[in-house]
Design an enzyme around this catalytic site. Structure first.
Site, mmCIF file in Angstrom:
data_model
loop_
_atom_site.group_PDB
_atom_site.id
_atom_site.type_symbol
_atom_site.label_atom_id
_atom_site.label_comp_id
_atom_site.label_asym_id
_atom_site.label_seq_id
_atom_site.Cartn_x
_atom_site.Cartn_y
_atom_site.Cartn_z
ATOM 1 N N THR A 1 43.999 41.231 45.701
ATOM 2 C CA THR A 1 42.773 41.802 45.152
ATOM 3 C C THR A 1 41.652 40.802 45.347
ATOM 4 O O THR A 1 41.908 39.599 45.474
ATOM 5 C CB THR A 1 42.952 42.162 43.662
ATOM 6 O OG1 THR A 1 41.763 42.793 43.199
ATOM 7 C CG2 THR A 1 43.238 40.948 42.794
ATOM 8 N N GLU B 1 46.285 44.164 39.060
ATOM 9 C CA GLU B 1 47.088 43.274 38.222
ATOM 10 C C GLU B 1 47.959 44.031 37.226
ATOM 11 O O GLU B 1 48.816 43.450 36.585
ATOM 12 C CB GLU B 1 46.168 42.315 37.441
ATOM 13 C CG GLU B 1 45.480 41.260 38.305
ATOM 14 C CD GLU B 1 44.169 41.731 38.919
ATOM 15 O OE1 GLU B 1 43.958 42.952 39.038
ATOM 16 O OE2 GLU B 1 43.344 40.872 39.288
ATOM 17 N N LYS C 1 31.821 47.475 42.869
ATOM 18 C CA LYS C 1 32.850 48.400 43.344
ATOM 19 C C LYS C 1 32.196 49.605 44.006
ATOM 20 O O LYS C 1 31.561 50.418 43.353
ATOM 21 C CB LYS C 1 33.769 48.842 42.212
ATOM 22 C CG LYS C 1 35.116 49.217 42.784
ATOM 23 C CD LYS C 1 36.190 49.243 41.751
ATOM 24 C CE LYS C 1 37.546 49.086 42.409
ATOM 25 N NZ LYS C 1 38.634 49.467 41.535
ATOM 26 N N TRP D 1 36.197 46.724 46.526
ATOM 27 C CA TRP D 1 35.400 45.606 46.012
ATOM 28 C C TRP D 1 34.483 44.985 47.059
ATOM 29 O O TRP D 1 34.867 44.825 48.210
ATOM 30 C CB TRP D 1 36.307 44.499 45.505
ATOM 31 C CG TRP D 1 37.069 44.822 44.267
ATOM 32 C CD1 TRP D 1 38.420 44.868 44.146
ATOM 33 C CD2 TRP D 1 36.538 45.121 42.966
ATOM 34 N NE1 TRP D 1 38.760 45.175 42.849
ATOM 35 C CE2 TRP D 1 37.632 45.335 42.103
ATOM 36 C CE3 TRP D 1 35.246 45.215 42.454
ATOM 37 C CZ2 TRP D 1 37.470 45.651 40.758
ATOM 38 C CZ3 TRP D 1 35.094 45.537 41.108
ATOM 39 C CH2 TRP D 1 36.197 45.742 40.286
#
Ligand code: AMP
Length: 560
Positions: free
Chosen positions: A194, A343, A454, A459
């Protein structure tokens, strides 16, 4: 006293076996791209079953063993949503390796960084992205084998480069693996990177156990409501947190899986949902906006689609109340909002209307625009600056923390220590989101502490753009903030302070300056020159103030 219960490990091979033995005939439908009449790729549905997928996943497992892939080794995919990707989901962890799904939208620099960090030796790559093979081969020495998903594109000189293999040929030249290697349920089964707020991307690894628990927790009625009779369309990419875990959840419960491949336009999705009797499609708000436009168009033209959607799952970014209302009131389609992160596997909360609230009332719509209550086994909390727990009154705003058996307890390689904290001796993960929690336990995202934008569910690092912009000779300071965008949810706006005496560079010049370093969709929609950027006591840019200053901003010059 110890219980008398068996200690049976939760392993992905058991998902594969379940799909193979109980749901062998259940369909898996994938849109493949074929050359269309206008020369553009056109969708064609390819039908297979869980039985065939499981057989081929076990052949893939054998092929990986024959290639010398060791337990715990990462095997990468750079692929769109399809039955082949599903085979990788089941086959790679079943032979003890780790499924590493890579975001196909990354800039080549990030792609190569991630491949090298994960030390991927085998890369399953969609034929669409085959032109990237020479670049990856040159810059990622760890990769020894490229396996191309889908027909290999013709090579100008007619020969196949060394180390490049056709996936179908490769797996079909091996017998299905028989028996499974020894594994622990806590072994890594999947890996996802990420965006880091600063610096390089960070990875989390999912375990066999967390994958099973997440599947079991996602399916119930008040969650995503996935059962055998469902037809599920994960439009969320399979490289994005395992497509919200849906491929595994569907395989566990025998739901039909429908994949849209490279297609995300409204008309193709609407037709696919109609043809495949989709009951649960899942995607980011941008995708649903495309669908809404198409449904509106078709209804106005007097040719409405015949859909049987039970719930449109929306997440990845906040779903505006107006969007939820529009689907429900204009098309009778119920939208369910979920919140989560890479996550957190990702499911952390789901917004399900309580029975005492009328879903079609103002209160009902307002609740569905919140991110919802914690999924069983996860806990949500909000804390203030000194990590003090804030009241759940729907007004107090704090950093959102989460804990649970499918929430990561660290990052791969020990990165990002600052995201983990202990409260009362219990471990929590700091999400970087700012939220309220109301008396009913409904969490509502208010803002983001992490310096990221975003856009369309992906992202963009504002810090990376700022650092690059400050390398321009005319730029003294740069702060990049998110501005609201009706299509992409958020887009970057660069706010600049120029060096004294410098002429103001125009949009084209600044974009051209950034272009070599960033994917095209990262480039700011606009550049605004100001006298000064507000700074706080510690000298950091006050982004919240800047966002306030530019609220409602509409970019006049846009990237084509
Ligand atoms: P990712 O790790 O790319 O899945 O991004 C996770 C982040 O996306 C969260 O920390 C939130 O900032 C944002 N996000 C995900 N779902 C939602 C939602 N339903 N509403 C608002 N933000 C969301």
């Amino acid at each position: 006293m110890h219980s008398t219960m068996m200690d049976v490990p939760m392993l992905i091979p058991a998902i594969l076996e379940r799909a193979r033995s109980l749901f062998a005939g259940r369909e898996v439908v994938s849109l493949l791209a074929v050359p269309g009449a206008d020369g553009k790729p056109a969708p064609r549905a390819y039908r297979t079953t869980y039985g065939q997928v499981a057989d081929r996943a076990l052949r893939l497992a054998s092929a990986l063993q024959a290639a010398g892939v060791q337990p715990g080794e990462r095997v990468a995919t750079l692929a769109v949503n399809s039955y082949r990707h599903l085979e990788a989901y089941l086959g790679i962890p079943s032979m003890g390796a780790v499924l590493h799904t890579i975001n196909i939208r990354l800039h080549p620099d990030q792609l190569c960084w991630i491949i090298s960090d994960a030390q991927d030796r085998v890369l399953l790559i969609e034929n669409l992205f085959a032109p990237l093979i020479p670049l990856i081969a040159a810059r990622c020495p760890s990769v020894q084998k490229f396996v191309v998903l889908g027909p290999l594109p013709p090579n100008p000189d007619g020969h196949r480069p060394d180390g490049v293999q056709d996936y179908d040929e490769w797996i079909m030249s091996h017998q299905p693996m028989s028996g499974y290697p020894d594994m622990q349920e806590t072994d890594a089964a999947g890996m996802c990177y990420t965006s880091g707020t600063t610096g390089n991307p960070k990875a989390v690894t999912y375990s066999h156990r967390s994958t099973w628990l997440h599947s079991l927790a996602s399916a119930p009625k008040d969650m995503l409501n996935v059962g055998q009779a469902d037809s599920v369309l994960p439009i969320v990419p399979m490289f994005h947190v395992n497509a919200w875990g849906l491929p595994y959840t569907c395989a566990v419960f025998g739901a039909k899986l429908v994949f849209a491949g490279m297609f995300a336009d409204g008309p193709t999705l609407a037709r696919l949902m109609q043809d495949e009797r989709v009951t649960i499609p899942a995607g980011v708000p941008t995708v649903w906006l495309n669908l809404l436009t198409e449904l509106d168009r078709a209804r106005e033209a007097g040719t409405p689609y015949d859909l049987c959607v039970e719930r449109l799952v929306v997440g990845g970014s906040a779903a505006p109340e107006a969007l939820i209302r529009a689907f429900r009131t204009r098309h009778g389609l119920k939208m369910t909002q979920a919140w989560g992160m890479t996550e957190t596997h990702p499911l952390g909360s789901v917004s399900t209307t309580p029975p005492d609230v009328d879903a079609l009332s103002d209160e009902g719509f307002a609740l569905s625009a919140k991110q919802g209550t914690a999924v069983p086994l996860t806990e949500l909390e909000i804390v203030g600056e000194a990590n003090e727990i804030l009241p759940h009154d729907g007004r107090s705003m704090g950093r959102l923390l989460i804990r649970g058996p499918w929430v990561t307890g660290s990052y791969y390689g020990g990165e990002g220590q600052g995201s983990f904290l202990s409260l009362g001796g219990l471990p929590w993960f700091d999400t970087g989101d700012i939220a309220t929690i109301d008396g009913r336990g409904f969490m509502h995202i208010q803002d983001r502490a992490k310096d990221l934008i975003k856009s369309g569910g992906e992202w963009i690092s504002s810090v990376d753009l700022e650092n690059a912009l400050m390398g321009h000779p005319a730029v003294l300071q740069a702060a990049v903030i998110a501005i609201a965008d009706p299509k992409w949810d958020e887009r970057p706006l660069a706010v600049l302070v120029l060096r004294p005496g410098s002429a103001s560079p125009d949009h084209t010049e600044l974009s051209a300056f950034l272009a070599p370093r960033f994917a095209r969709w990262w480039l700011p929609d606009a550049y605004e020159v100001v006298e000064a950027i507000p700074v706080g006591a510690t000298g950091k840019f006050l982004k919240r103030e800047l966002r306030e200053q530019f609220r409602g901003y509409v970019a006049t010059v846009r990237e084509p």
